[in-house]
Structures are given as C-alpha cells and as structure tokens.
Design an enzyme around this catalytic site. Sequence first.
Site, PDB file in Angstrom:
ATOM      1  N   HIS A   1     -26.513 -15.508 -53.368  1.00  0.00           N
ATOM      2  CA  HIS A   1     -25.589 -14.501 -53.892  1.00  0.00           C
ATOM      3  C   HIS A   1     -25.817 -14.368 -55.392  1.00  0.00           C
ATOM      4  O   HIS A   1     -25.546 -15.295 -56.157  1.00  0.00           O
ATOM      5  CB  HIS A   1     -24.147 -14.891 -53.593  1.00  0.00           C
ATOM      6  CG  HIS A   1     -23.775 -14.681 -52.158  1.00  0.00           C
ATOM      7  ND1 HIS A   1     -24.294 -15.439 -51.131  1.00  0.00           N
ATOM      8  CD2 HIS A   1     -22.958 -13.766 -51.570  1.00  0.00           C
ATOM      9  CE1 HIS A   1     -23.802 -15.021 -49.975  1.00  0.00           C
ATOM     10  NE2 HIS A   1     -22.989 -14.003 -50.209  1.00  0.00           N
TER      11      HIS A   1
ATOM     12  N   ALA B   1     -13.921 -11.459 -49.160  1.00  0.00           N
ATOM     13  CA  ALA B   1     -15.301 -11.918 -49.016  1.00  0.00           C
ATOM     14  C   ALA B   1     -16.272 -11.095 -49.864  1.00  0.00           C
ATOM     15  O   ALA B   1     -15.896 -10.128 -50.538  1.00  0.00           O
ATOM     16  CB  ALA B   1     -15.703 -11.874 -47.548  1.00  0.00           C
ATOM     17  N   HIS B   2     -17.541 -11.488 -49.783  1.00  0.00           N
ATOM     18  CA  HIS B   2     -18.589 -10.890 -50.606  1.00  0.00           C
ATOM     19  C   HIS B   2     -18.753  -9.393 -50.336  1.00  0.00           C
ATOM     20  O   HIS B   2     -18.660  -8.924 -49.215  1.00  0.00           O
ATOM     21  CB  HIS B   2     -19.928 -11.614 -50.410  1.00  0.00           C
ATOM     22  CG  HIS B   2     -20.352 -11.756 -48.980  1.00  0.00           C
ATOM     23  ND1 HIS B   2     -21.373 -12.581 -48.595  1.00  0.00           N
ATOM     24  CD2 HIS B   2     -19.897 -11.200 -47.836  1.00  0.00           C
ATOM     25  CE1 HIS B   2     -21.540 -12.518 -47.296  1.00  0.00           C
ATOM     26  NE2 HIS B   2     -20.654 -11.685 -46.811  1.00  0.00           N
ATOM     27  N   SER B   3     -18.949  -8.661 -51.421  1.00  0.00           N
ATOM     28  CA  SER B   3     -19.285  -7.227 -51.388  1.00  0.00           C
ATOM     29  C   SER B   3     -18.159  -6.342 -50.869  1.00  0.00           C
ATOM     30  O   SER B   3     -18.382  -5.169 -50.558  1.00  0.00           O
ATOM     31  CB  SER B   3     -20.563  -6.988 -50.568  1.00  0.00           C
ATOM     32  OG  SER B   3     -21.634  -7.776 -51.053  1.00  0.00           O
TER      33      SER B   3
END
EC number: 2.3.1.191
Length: 351
Positions: free
Chosen positions: A195, A236-238
Amino acid sequence: MNSSLRDIANLVQGMVIGNDAITVSTLSPIDNILPGSLVFAEGEDNIKLAENSEAAAILIGQGTIDSPKPLIQVKNPFKAFIALLNHFYPPRRISPGVHPTAVIGAEVQLGDEVYVGPFVVIESGSIIGNHSVLKSHIHIGHNVVIGDHTTIHPQVTIYDNCRIGSNVTIHASTVIGSDGFGYTFVDGQHLKVPHSGYVVIENNVEIGANTAIDKATLGATVVGEGTKIDNLVQIAHSVKLGKHNIICAFTGIAGSTTTGNNVIFAANVGVSDHVHIEDEVILGARTGVPPHKHLKKGTVYLGNPAKPKDVAIKHELSVNRIPLIRKNIKSLTEQVAVINKKLDIKAKEVE
C-alpha cells in the site's frame, strides 16, 4: 456563569414570554432538572414535566402556549440549546507551546499558536496549521499536513503522507493511514499487496475514538468534508466518502467503496467492497451490502442482504409467517393423507 433570560434570548435570537430579568447559571436535561436551571423541553409531555419542576425557565419551539414558567421561544430549540451549551460550558482553552518532551523532526513547520503536548512525535517534513492542538502521546508520521484549528486527542497515530484538513477533530486512539487489508493467495500462501497511498481527511470532519481509516493501495482514501464518524468504525483502503456522511459505531466499509453526499450509516452496518452508494441513502442498523452493489439515491435500505425498506419489511413479515404456513401445510398434509386412505378403502371395496 449567570445570564438573564433577556441576554439568553438575544444570544439565541429568541423571545422571552414572562419575566426576562430572571437569571440562570446552568442548563438541565429533561430527565434531570436542576433547581433554578434553564431546561430544553420538546413535546407536550416534556413541557408539562418542565413546568412541574424547579426549573427557572423553559426553552421551547415556536407556537402559542400558556405556561406558569417563563419561556424562551426560538425557531429551532435544539440548535439554540447547542449554542447555550457552548455559552455556559465553553471548551477549555489550551495555551500554545511545545512541551519539552515532544520530539520534533527536521523541517517540521509549526503554525501560529500551535500546542504540542507531552511525548508527541512529529516526523520530518510535516506541517501543522495555525491554532491546532496536538494532545499527549500522538505520533505524526513523515510528510503529514494538518490544517488550521484542528484538534487531535491522545494516542492518535497518523501515518506518513496523510492530509488532515482544517477544523477537524480526531478522538483518542484512532489510526489514520495504516495499511489496507489486502492479500492475494499465491503458491499456497497469502501474498501481501503493498500500500503506497495515503488518507485525505477534508475540512470539518470529526472522527470518534478507536476508529481505523486505512490508506489506499495507490492514491487516496478520502473522507469528505463535514463527515462525522463514530467510535469503533473501520474504513478500508481506497474508500471514498462524500460530504456530510454520518457513520455510526461498529460500521465497516470495505475497500474501494464510494459514497455520495449526506449518506447515513446506522450502527453495525457492513458494506462489502466496490459498492457505490448515491447521495442521501440511509442504511438501517445491521444492514449488510454485498459486493459491487449500486444503491440508489435517497433510498432507505434494511436487512441482509440490503433491500429497499418496503421490500425488506414485506420480506420480514413473510419470514415471520413461516411457522403458521408450516403448521397449515402440516394440517393439510394430514387431511390429504386421511382422504387418500378413505379413497383407497373405497377402491378396494369396488374391486
């Protein structure tokens, strides 16, 4: 702080009905009314409760009312009550300065009137805006930017390269910018997806305690302007959240989900990955949204899997009727068995 009803009415743009020279020094909630206080009462039952109490005066909405107690009438009583909370109980002002135990990295820029508390670590290249407050035991990573008038409470961690706006509040033990939970199963093992992204928290956001907002795989995870996030939330991511979202406790939003503006997540909502949620959607408590779904503007969703409110209610009513339906089917089956038995007997008699 003692204030007359006249002064209070001027502060909240209200009108006094009764003796405007009466003074009060405190506010009371309707369920614990203190003698001599000003109490906010909404609804006929609560107003009667306030009238029969030892409150000095009552804050109410507009409308014709006769009362034995002095009243302050306002257009929006709850908004007025918030203003009075700030008036009677102003937040503690922290004097600017850098505590001697703080660790400040190279090329860190501190704005005017900044407070940096005990054992705060600010890594190199970070920028802290004017009048911002960093309370004790905070870790600010490399190249972080924090805007003006932002308050960060103890034990918060902000990873490298994150961007925090102005007038933001981040409560204790929250983590901004940790790695997303990204793995792919290759050759019999879970291979971690690197990431390299960051998190952007726009202006006027408030984030509760013990919440985690993961950085994007590439680019940014975004929390839109004016969004309010409760305690114990996972983003969470993005993920990209629009403006003025409300996210209640225990909600989890999986990777690459996007939301519009004014979306409400009630408590314990679960949203899977790559979901798109349009403006003004409401997700009821414990709603579960499957992957790749598209939730339509202004719709209220309930249940798991998420369904529009009317459909979800019909489904729930149908489920509740299953025991009766099973009972009826069992009874009909027994009756059919009896009829078949009689028909078999008659058939044998004919033979």
